[in-house]
Write a protein that holds these residues in place. Sequence first.
Motif, PDB file in Angstrom:
ATOM      1  N   GLY A 103       7.019   6.377   5.912  1.00  0.00           N
ATOM      2  CA  GLY A 103       6.885   5.275   6.891  1.00  0.00           C
ATOM      3  C   GLY A 103       6.083   4.213   6.241  1.00  0.00           C
ATOM      4  O   GLY A 103       6.237   2.834   6.389  1.00  0.00           O
ATOM      5  N   GLY A 104       5.084   4.407   5.688  1.00  0.00           N
ATOM      6  CA  GLY A 104       3.936   3.672   4.893  1.00  0.00           C
ATOM      7  C   GLY A 104       4.565   3.066   3.820  1.00  0.00           C
ATOM      8  O   GLY A 104       4.434   1.752   3.559  1.00  0.00           O
ATOM      9  N   TYR A 105       5.623   3.539   2.999  1.00  0.00           N
ATOM     10  CA  TYR A 105       6.218   3.185   2.042  1.00  0.00           C
ATOM     11  C   TYR A 105       6.865   2.042   2.506  1.00  0.00           C
ATOM     12  O   TYR A 105       7.227   0.953   1.831  1.00  0.00           O
ATOM     13  CB  TYR A 105       7.086   3.982   1.101  1.00  0.00           C
ATOM     14  N   VAL A 106       7.654   2.323   3.780  1.00  0.00           N
ATOM     15  CA  VAL A 106       8.377   1.266   4.196  1.00  0.00           C
ATOM     16  C   VAL A 106       7.487   0.117   4.839  1.00  0.00           C
ATOM     17  O   VAL A 106       8.212  -1.092   4.245  1.00  0.00           O
ATOM     18  CB  VAL A 106       9.385   1.867   5.303  1.00  0.00           C
ATOM     19  N   ALA A 107       6.622   0.228   5.366  1.00  0.00           N
ATOM     20  CA  ALA A 107       5.906  -0.678   5.905  1.00  0.00           C
ATOM     21  C   ALA A 107       5.356  -1.617   4.821  1.00  0.00           C
ATOM     22  O   ALA A 107       5.325  -3.016   4.932  1.00  0.00           O
ATOM     23  CB  ALA A 107       4.556  -0.107   6.524  1.00  0.00           C
ATOM     24  N   MET A 108       5.014  -1.007   3.489  1.00  0.00           N
ATOM     25  CA  MET A 108       4.459  -2.016   2.446  1.00  0.00           C
ATOM     26  C   MET A 108       5.713  -2.773   1.823  1.00  0.00           C
ATOM     27  O   MET A 108       5.603  -3.739   1.198  1.00  0.00           O
ATOM     28  CB  MET A 108       3.728  -0.724   1.237  1.00  0.00           C
ATOM     29  N   ALA A 122      -0.648  -1.063   9.559  1.00  0.00           N
ATOM     30  CA  ALA A 122      -1.324   0.228   9.586  1.00  0.00           C
ATOM     31  C   ALA A 122      -0.711   0.976   8.668  1.00  0.00           C
ATOM     32  O   ALA A 122       0.525   1.206   8.797  1.00  0.00           O
ATOM     33  CB  ALA A 122      -1.347   0.656  11.322  1.00  0.00           C
ATOM     34  N   LEU A 123      -1.499   1.529   7.709  1.00  0.00           N
ATOM     35  CA  LEU A 123      -1.061   2.659   6.798  1.00  0.00           C
ATOM     36  C   LEU A 123      -1.631   3.749   6.968  1.00  0.00           C
ATOM     37  O   LEU A 123      -2.687   4.193   6.674  1.00  0.00           O
ATOM     38  CB  LEU A 123      -1.358   2.006   5.552  1.00  0.00           C
ATOM     39  N   ASP A 125      -1.699   8.059   6.147  1.00  0.00           N
ATOM     40  CA  ASP A 125      -1.328   9.023   5.403  1.00  0.00           C
ATOM     41  C   ASP A 125      -0.345   8.973   4.354  1.00  0.00           C
ATOM     42  O   ASP A 125       0.728   9.590   4.380  1.00  0.00           O
ATOM     43  CB  ASP A 125      -1.144  10.331   6.116  1.00  0.00           C
ATOM     44  N   THR A 126      -0.507   7.942   3.613  1.00  0.00           N
ATOM     45  CA  THR A 126       0.512   7.360   2.691  1.00  0.00           C
ATOM     46  C   THR A 126      -0.449   6.952   1.450  1.00  0.00           C
ATOM     47  O   THR A 126      -1.711   7.159   1.143  1.00  0.00           O
ATOM     48  CB  THR A 126       1.062   6.118   3.423  1.00  0.00           C
ATOM     49  N   LYS A 127       0.412   6.365   0.261  1.00  0.00           N
ATOM     50  CA  LYS A 127      -0.305   5.742  -0.697  1.00  0.00           C
ATOM     51  C   LYS A 127       0.426   4.859  -1.514  1.00  0.00           C
ATOM     52  O   LYS A 127       1.844   4.584  -1.180  1.00  0.00           O
ATOM     53  CB  LYS A 127      -0.491   7.117  -1.690  1.00  0.00           C
ATOM     54  N   SER A 128      -0.300   3.788  -2.284  1.00  0.00           N
ATOM     55  CA  SER A 128       0.542   2.659  -2.430  1.00  0.00           C
ATOM     56  C   SER A 128       1.336   2.826  -3.810  1.00  0.00           C
ATOM     57  O   SER A 128       2.006   1.929  -4.306  1.00  0.00           O
ATOM     58  CB  SER A 128      -0.281   1.457  -2.574  1.00  0.00           C
ATOM     59  N   GLY A 129       0.778   3.849  -4.538  1.00  0.00           N
ATOM     60  CA  GLY A 129       1.395   4.098  -5.999  1.00  0.00           C
ATOM     61  C   GLY A 129       2.862   4.490  -5.965  1.00  0.00           C
ATOM     62  O   GLY A 129       3.241   5.075  -4.938  1.00  0.00           O
ATOM     63  N   ALA A 130       3.435   4.672  -7.192  1.00  0.00           N
ATOM     64  CA  ALA A 130       4.744   5.277  -7.439  1.00  0.00           C
ATOM     65  C   ALA A 130       4.684   6.597  -7.622  1.00  0.00           C
ATOM     66  O   ALA A 130       3.404   7.088  -8.031  1.00  0.00           O
ATOM     67  CB  ALA A 130       5.397   4.660  -8.675  1.00  0.00           C
ATOM     68  N   ASP A 131       5.393   7.579  -7.900  1.00  0.00           N
ATOM     69  CA  ASP A 131       5.496   8.713  -8.117  1.00  0.00           C
ATOM     70  C   ASP A 131       5.273   8.860  -9.512  1.00  0.00           C
ATOM     71  O   ASP A 131       6.005   8.310 -10.371  1.00  0.00           O
ATOM     72  CB  ASP A 131       6.737   9.787  -7.779  1.00  0.00           C
ATOM     73  N   PRO A 132       4.416   9.892 -10.117  1.00  0.00           N
ATOM     74  CA  PRO A 132       4.615  10.525 -11.526  1.00  0.00           C
ATOM     75  C   PRO A 132       5.621  11.056 -11.493  1.00  0.00           C
ATOM     76  O   PRO A 132       6.316  11.590 -10.803  1.00  0.00           O
ATOM     77  CB  PRO A 132       3.296  11.411 -11.548  1.00  0.00           C
ATOM     78  N   GLU A 133       6.162  11.454 -12.806  1.00  0.00           N
ATOM     79  CA  GLU A 133       7.344  11.726 -13.232  1.00  0.00           C
ATOM     80  C   GLU A 133       7.575  13.199 -12.600  1.00  0.00           C
ATOM     81  O   GLU A 133       8.670  13.513 -11.951  1.00  0.00           O
ATOM     82  CB  GLU A 133       7.343  11.808 -14.669  1.00  0.00           C
TER      83      GLU A 133
END
Length: 273
Positions: A103-108, A122-123, A125-133
């Motif tokens: 939901g945080g990825y969607v909020a961003m 409000a973010l 338990d999320t993170k702003s980075g992309a996934d590592p491979e």
Amino acid sequence: MTTDGMLALHTLRRGGSGTPPLVLLHGFPLDHRMWLDVLDLLTGDPTVLAPDLPGFGVSPIGEDVAEHVGGTGPSVDVMADAVAAALRAAGVERAVVGGLSMGGYVAMALAERHPDLIAGLALLDTKSGADPEPARANRLRIADAVLADDSVDAVLPMRTTLLGATSRQTRTDLVEHLETWIADQGASGVAWAQRAMAARPDRTDVLRGVGVPAVVVVGEQDDLSPVDQAELMAEALPDATLVVVPSAGHMTPIENPEPVAAALSALLARAGR
Ligand code: MLT
């Protein structure tokens, strides 16, 4: 279930009209029910709305949602455009938006694509980075597995891994809730969301441009979106506070709802000023 590709938008609490509504976006692989414990703890009498994201709860599958918003998926951008469409259809012009993990990825994505809708962010338990491979490859493997089995068994272990060490040891009720909520989801929704999250970009720079009050909330025992990721987001946001929730892992709103509700209430007050 809605049939036209529009997300189901649940009114969890109807409040006064003094502040913008609070819109809460659930994590993976869950639905709007994960927010129920915070509702009665909120102050300031807010209206609280919560969609089921594509393929979860009673919302339509991702392909139908993507067609409805004219996007291509699976993608977090489609989820954000669908949330924006559901809010506009409900007459919501501005809202304080909170999202946990997925939901945080969607909020961003909403903050980037629909900044006019956002009165506060409000973010949790999320993170702003992309996934590592390797994480991306694992998501695609899980998407294939749930579709091949036509079952969500591959993600059922999340009933414990979403929780912090304290809850895992002492809160069998939470493990049971999570098991029920996960088992209620469909394989196609789980697969679509995994592919969407695998494709999401780094949005740290988006946070630097957020011009509204924000709060970053993280469980002190969150192994999936750890405290250092929360600190990074709080530093990137121009006007953010950071709240570290004791005795909680990745599911702060059910593991320790009081500090989460207090953080959301404080944000609503700041955004309403
Ligand atoms: C969630 O809680 O939404 C998931 O942990 C998100 C993810 O898999 O990145």
